[in-house]
Design a protein around this motif. Sequence first.
Motif, PDB file in Angstrom:
ATOM      1  N   ARG A  11      -7.733   1.520  -6.624  1.00 56.98           N
ATOM      2  CA  ARG A  11      -7.943   0.162  -6.133  1.00 56.98           C
ATOM      3  C   ARG A  11      -8.941  -0.620  -6.976  1.00 56.98           C
ATOM      4  NH1 ARG A  11      -6.036  -1.135  -1.016  1.00 56.98           N
ATOM      5  NH2 ARG A  11      -4.914   0.571   0.001  1.00 56.98           N
ATOM      6  N   TYR A  22      -6.375  -1.716  -9.616  1.00 57.84           N
ATOM      7  CA  TYR A  22      -5.313  -2.479  -8.950  1.00 57.84           C
ATOM      8  C   TYR A  22      -5.828  -2.926  -7.575  1.00 57.84           C
ATOM      9  CZ  TYR A  22      -2.632  -0.076 -12.552  1.00 57.84           C
ATOM     10  OH  TYR A  22      -2.185   0.416 -13.759  1.00 57.84           O
ATOM     11  N   PRO A  23      -6.608  -4.011  -7.536  1.00 57.48           N
ATOM     12  CA  PRO A  23      -7.282  -4.422  -6.299  1.00 57.48           C
ATOM     13  C   PRO A  23      -6.315  -4.842  -5.195  1.00 57.48           C
ATOM     14  CG  PRO A  23      -8.214  -5.516  -8.237  1.00 57.48           C
ATOM     15  CD  PRO A  23      -6.944  -4.876  -8.665  1.00 57.48           C
ATOM     16  N   HIS A  24      -6.802  -4.717  -3.972  1.00 54.96           N
ATOM     17  CA  HIS A  24      -6.045  -5.138  -2.801  1.00 54.96           C
ATOM     18  C   HIS A  24      -5.804  -6.643  -2.858  1.00 54.96           C
ATOM     19  CE1 HIS A  24      -4.555  -5.258   1.249  1.00 54.96           C
ATOM     20  NE2 HIS A  24      -5.539  -6.031   1.672  1.00 54.96           N
ATOM     21  N   ASP A  50       0.823  -1.211   0.000  1.00 53.99           N
ATOM     22  CA  ASP A  50       0.000   0.000   0.000  1.00 53.99           C
ATOM     23  C   ASP A  50       0.855   1.258   0.000  1.00 53.99           C
ATOM     24  OD1 ASP A  50      -2.314  -1.462  -0.037  1.00 53.99           O
ATOM     25  OD2 ASP A  50      -2.619  -1.408   2.137  1.00 53.99           O
ATOM     26  N   ARG A  61       1.858   2.395  -3.659  1.00 50.64           N
ATOM     27  CA  ARG A  61       0.839   2.633  -4.682  1.00 50.64           C
ATOM     28  C   ARG A  61       0.997   4.001  -5.350  1.00 50.64           C
ATOM     29  NH1 ARG A  61      -3.763  -0.394  -5.300  1.00 50.64           N
ATOM     30  NH2 ARG A  61      -3.889  -2.275  -4.012  1.00 50.64           N
TER      31      ARG A  61
END
Length: 303
Positions: free
Chosen positions: A180, A183-185, A169, A172
């Motif tokens: 997000r 670019y998902p967690h 994180d 980023r």
Amino acid sequence: MRVTRSIFAAMASLWAAGAAVAQEQSVLPGQPYDWQMGLQEPMSPIEYQIQWFSNYTLAFIIPITILVAALLAWVIFRYRAGRNPVPSRTSHNTTIEVVWTLAPVIVLLFLAVPSFQLLTAQYNPPSEPELTVKTTGYQWYWGYEYQPTEASAEAAAEPVSFESYPLLDDDREAMGKADRNAYPHLLAVDNEMVVPVDTVIRLISTSADVIHSFALPSMGVKVDAVPGRLNEYWFEALREGMFYGQCSELCGQSHYNMPIAVRVVSKEQFAEWYAAASESLEDANALLTARIQSGDSVAVAGR
């Protein structure tokens, strides 16, 4: 009866809530989303065949499940002790035995033929692969090595190789991956595997430590990565975009955080990225990301 109605009502409410959440999200093609009920949108010819076979199989499974449940319910009701104080002494019935032997054989034949066809297609690409990428699983990240091909030989004489780690994180903003949704967690990485669209790609999978599994659902890819062994597969992306997968073989404490990210770009963009990546991967990724976000066209390297 009331319990049954309550269960169906709860399931309907859950389904409606999931549909509402999915509609509120900005779902990108070929990516998973919250409350997803079915398979991911197919983005390769093999995944189209896999989903067709899944629906085809359900056409047999659902009627058979309903039939068996109905027969069980009828037997429980009709032949319960209250209605049959004297049990039947029937030992066999030739007609029934023939039916329950032939029926499963016929069903299995209808399932076996398309199953073998799909299995054959998964390991026999429609044409000679234009690009080979070797994927190596580590605890807990992936390594990629591009083998030079006719299309990339002029761009770089040596293979391009790099590691792909889960995106932190804190990194980023610096890497331009703060969105997000794109670019998902737990799915985003620092360096994506970049491949060209509409290209048959040979995938060679192995591992440097324990057993992993390279899985990319929207492309119909799932290949075990076994130490000391090379497993081969192929895929062909049908559209540009970012697609995600994960290691699908339990491989240790950080198995949950071993994502796979594949960025599919045009052939011109891939040629430019490959030429730049042979000198500096960081600069190549930054240039590619900037060009994609700006929507500018990318000229083929050397022209």
